[in-house]
Design an enzyme around this catalytic site. Sequence first.
Site, PDB file in Angstrom:
ATOM      1  N   LYS A  44       2.341  69.634  31.396  1.00  0.00           N
ATOM      2  CA  LYS A  44       3.063  70.809  31.893  1.00  0.00           C
ATOM      3  C   LYS A  44       4.526  70.493  32.189  1.00  0.00           C
ATOM      4  O   LYS A  44       5.288  71.375  32.572  1.00  0.00           O
ATOM      5  CB  LYS A  44       2.411  71.345  33.179  1.00  0.00           C
ATOM      6  CG  LYS A  44       1.024  71.911  32.982  1.00  0.00           C
ATOM      7  CD  LYS A  44       0.499  72.592  34.242  1.00  0.00           C
ATOM      8  CE  LYS A  44       0.131  71.643  35.331  1.00  0.00           C
ATOM      9  NZ  LYS A  44      -0.470  72.301  36.518  1.00  0.00           N
ATOM     10  N   LYS A  46       5.466  68.468  34.604  1.00  0.00           N
ATOM     11  CA  LYS A  46       5.586  68.243  36.042  1.00  0.00           C
ATOM     12  C   LYS A  46       5.402  66.763  36.341  1.00  0.00           C
ATOM     13  O   LYS A  46       4.603  66.096  35.696  1.00  0.00           O
ATOM     14  CB  LYS A  46       4.509  69.019  36.815  1.00  0.00           C
ATOM     15  CG  LYS A  46       4.756  70.483  36.945  1.00  0.00           C
ATOM     16  CD  LYS A  46       3.686  71.089  37.848  1.00  0.00           C
ATOM     17  CE  LYS A  46       4.036  72.481  38.258  1.00  0.00           C
ATOM     18  NZ  LYS A  46       3.054  73.002  39.235  1.00  0.00           N
TER      19      LYS A  46
END
Length: 152
Positions: A44, A46
């Site tokens: 993602k 992140k």
Amino acid sequence: MKTVITYGTFDLLHVGHIRLLKRARSLGDKLIVGLSTDAFNAKKGKNAIFSYDARREILMALRLVDDVFAEEDWEQKRRDIRQHNAQILAMGDDWAGKFDELSDITEVVYLPRTEAVSTTEIKTVISKITEEKLQTLDRAIEHIAKISKELR
């Protein structure tokens, strides 16, 4: 017994996380959390400060949370809802509309976020503090170097 399921990274646990978990828990009798794994966070884009294991331990220590399991991909929600017999999927309202397709198997509820607090903002503040300290150290080193040259 009504089971509520929610998902997230829950890094740098803060009041916004606690309020979201409280709101989700208030919808039922049991709250289970799909916690994004480190590998899924990487997909993602992140980068969590704390590892999956540490974040799981923190969540499990909260009386609001009954169970935590690994969220490894976007597609697993339908399977998780069925497996855990969740009557409600609760997500922050920043996800509004994104999980409506799951309403054929569970009630989908989007909960209000806590204003003016987010993990991203906390990380930004921390990085600015670090940058400011580095700049202060750089200025101090330059000053010391200048004094050192003058003393020679």
